[in-house]
Every structure is written in C-alpha cells, then in structure tokens.
Design a protein around this motif. Structure first.
Motif, PDB file in Angstrom:
ATOM      1  N   ASP A  80       0.821  -1.214   0.000  1.00 52.29           N
ATOM      2  CA  ASP A  80       0.000   0.000   0.000  1.00 52.29           C
ATOM      3  C   ASP A  80       0.855   1.265   0.000  1.00 52.29           C
ATOM      4  O   ASP A  80       0.511   2.261  -0.652  1.00 52.29           O
ATOM      5  CB  ASP A  80      -0.924   0.009   1.219  1.00 52.29           C
ATOM      6  N   LEU A  83       2.124   1.740  -3.531  1.00 47.42           N
ATOM      7  CA  LEU A  83       1.053   2.151  -4.442  1.00 47.42           C
ATOM      8  C   LEU A  83       0.604   3.583  -4.167  1.00 47.42           C
ATOM      9  O   LEU A  83       0.371   4.365  -5.097  1.00 47.42           O
ATOM     10  CB  LEU A  83      -0.133   1.193  -4.332  1.00 47.42           C
ATOM     11  N   SER A  86       3.067   5.825  -5.635  1.00 47.77           N
ATOM     12  CA  SER A  86       2.996   5.881  -7.098  1.00 47.77           C
ATOM     13  C   SER A  86       1.868   6.789  -7.575  1.00 47.77           C
ATOM     14  O   SER A  86       2.015   7.500  -8.576  1.00 47.77           O
ATOM     15  CB  SER A  86       2.831   4.475  -7.683  1.00 47.77           C
ATOM     16  N   TYR A  87       0.739   6.788  -6.875  1.00 46.05           N
ATOM     17  CA  TYR A  87      -0.362   7.673  -7.265  1.00 46.05           C
ATOM     18  C   TYR A  87      -0.070   9.124  -6.890  1.00 46.05           C
ATOM     19  O   TYR A  87      -0.367  10.048  -7.656  1.00 46.05           O
ATOM     20  CB  TYR A  87      -1.674   7.207  -6.623  1.00 46.05           C
ATOM     21  N   PRO A 170       1.807   3.745 -11.399  1.00 50.57           N
ATOM     22  CA  PRO A 170       1.126   2.761 -10.547  1.00 50.57           C
ATOM     23  C   PRO A 170       1.128   1.354 -11.154  1.00 50.57           C
ATOM     24  O   PRO A 170       1.330   0.365 -10.439  1.00 50.57           O
ATOM     25  CB  PRO A 170      -0.294   3.320 -10.430  1.00 50.57           C
ATOM     26  N   GLU A 174       2.818  -2.086  -9.525  1.00 51.11           N
ATOM     27  CA  GLU A 174       2.110  -3.358  -9.375  1.00 51.11           C
ATOM     28  C   GLU A 174       2.879  -4.486 -10.053  1.00 51.11           C
ATOM     29  O   GLU A 174       2.967  -5.601  -9.520  1.00 51.11           O
ATOM     30  CB  GLU A 174       0.705  -3.248  -9.956  1.00 51.11           C
ATOM     31  N   PHE A 195      -4.513  -5.289  -4.675  1.00 50.52           N
ATOM     32  CA  PHE A 195      -3.934  -4.197  -5.440  1.00 50.52           C
ATOM     33  C   PHE A 195      -5.056  -3.311  -5.980  1.00 50.52           C
ATOM     34  O   PHE A 195      -6.216  -3.535  -5.715  1.00 50.52           O
ATOM     35  CB  PHE A 195      -3.083  -4.742  -6.590  1.00 50.52           C
ATOM     36  N   GLU A 197      -6.304   0.866  -7.465  1.00 42.72           N
ATOM     37  CA  GLU A 197      -6.244   2.282  -7.124  1.00 42.72           C
ATOM     38  C   GLU A 197      -6.741   2.561  -5.713  1.00 42.72           C
ATOM     39  O   GLU A 197      -6.290   3.511  -5.063  1.00 42.72           O
ATOM     40  CB  GLU A 197      -7.065   3.088  -8.135  1.00 42.72           C
ATOM     41  N   GLY A 200      -4.189   3.095  -3.089  1.00 38.10           N
ATOM     42  CA  GLY A 200      -3.429   4.340  -3.079  1.00 38.10           C
ATOM     43  C   GLY A 200      -4.304   5.570  -3.088  1.00 38.10           C
ATOM     44  O   GLY A 200      -3.870   6.657  -2.739  1.00 38.10           O
TER      45      GLY A 200
END
Length: 211
Positions: A80, A83, A86-87, A170, A174, A195, A197, A200
């Motif tokens: 998490d 992720l 990454s967002y 993102p 992953e 996983f 969106e 994140g």
C-alpha cells in the motif's frame, strides 16, 4: 511556533518543492523560491539557513507525505505504501521535488539521511512486521529486500517519467510486486494481497493479485 510563522514556513516548503521539481537543485534560486512563495528573503532566512536546508527538509519529509488511505499490516502495508507513493507521484509537488532532487542529494544531505535510506527503513519496518505475522518465506533477507524495493520503485519512476510522464507508474509498481511476491511470500500469502487504485486512492475498485 506561531500560526503565521507556520504558514510562512509551509509556503516556503511548497514553493521550493515546485521550483526544485521544475528546475532541479542547481537551477533553483532562493529569489525564485521566495517569489513563488510570496515572502521576503528575510522571512526565508528566518526559517531556513539556505537553499540546501530547504532541500534537506523536503527530502526528509518524503515518507511522512505518503499515508495509505486504508489500514493494513505487514506485507499489505508495504504494498500500500508503494502504491500510494505511485499515485501521489502523479501530482504531489513535494514528492515530485524529491524525485528531481534524488540525483543531487550529495550536495545537501549526508549518505545516512538520503531518501533511499529513509525509504529502506520504512520498508524494513513493514517487512519485519510481515515476518512476525508469518507472511514471509524462511530466509528472506529483510534489509536487502527493503533496499531492492526502493531501488525498483526508483527505477520504475525514472522510466515512467521518460516514457509516459509517470502516467503508468502505478501499473509499473504493481508489476514489480507481481514479479517479486512469489519469491518472498509464505504459502497462501500472495493470494491475499490486494492491489488497485483503492490501495493508493480512496473510492476506487479493488483487484486481487494476478495469477
């Protein structure tokens, strides 16, 4: 610190992040930062000794900026964090500045305090918790794997910037996990990792690990 001083400090950090993200460390001037923040040079030097001190503050703050929207422990917590990072890398100035400053860190921060070391410590904490929860295979080298996660995400960010303007970062993160989970996750653990969106960003769909 008084509220007015806190607001001024926050404006300086935000403005410096934007300028560093745009121009890098060498291309950022103190006057440009203060102009962007709408404060005087005197205010700048009251809060920060120089440009190097501003850059150090931004680099040191990186892990605090990334806060996953959903509670989790162990391996899911580490997934998490990556992720969410990454967002947020798509539009968060402080993280964008950190990414731009990564190659200039020797100019303003010690090796012990650099962002790679900070993120490796964050990853190691989550991995240690995962080990205590029985989520890791026997023999996983936690410090080495923590460093690998940081290096892999750093590389993914650099390639995503060159190839897509980070839009697919993102997805790249992953893909890292899809590749490494089978090597470190204990029996039945990888299949439980979630996983998507929502890990994140809130209010998005979920998806399980790819087979």
């Amino acid at each position: 610190m008084q509220e007015r001083a806190r607001r001024t400090r926050a404006k300086l950090i935000r403005a410096a992040a934007e300028v560093f993200a745009e121009s890098g460390f060498a291309g950022a001037s103190v006057s440009r930062i203060t102009d962007r923040a709408g404060v005087t040079l005197g205010s700048m030097y009251f809060h920060f000794k120089n440009k190097e001190a501003l850059a150090r503050e931004i680099v040191r703050s990186q892990p605090d900026i990334v806060s996953p929207p959903l509670a989790a422990k162990g391996l899911q917590r580490l997934i998490d964090i990556t992720l969410t990072w990454s967002y947020q890398m798509l539009d968060e100035p402080l993280l964008l500045a950190g990414a731009r400053l990564v190659t200039d860190q020797e100019l303003f921060i010690s090796a012990e305090e650099n962002s790679h070391q900070q993120w490796a410590e964050v990853a190691a904490l989550a991995l240690t918790e995962a080990k205590d929860m029985g989520q890791l295979r026997d023999g996983v080298d936690i410090p080495a794997f923590a460093r690998m996660v940081v290096s892999a995400c750093t590389g993914a960010q650099m390639h995503a910037q060159m190839e897509s303007g980070r839009r697919d970062l993102p997805q790249r993160v992953e893909e890292i996990w899809y590749c490494v989970l089978p090597a470190i996750a204990g029996p039945g653990t990888a299949e439980l990792m979630v996983f998507g969106e929502t890990r994140g960003r809130p209010a998005a769909g979920l998806k399980k690990r790819k087979p």
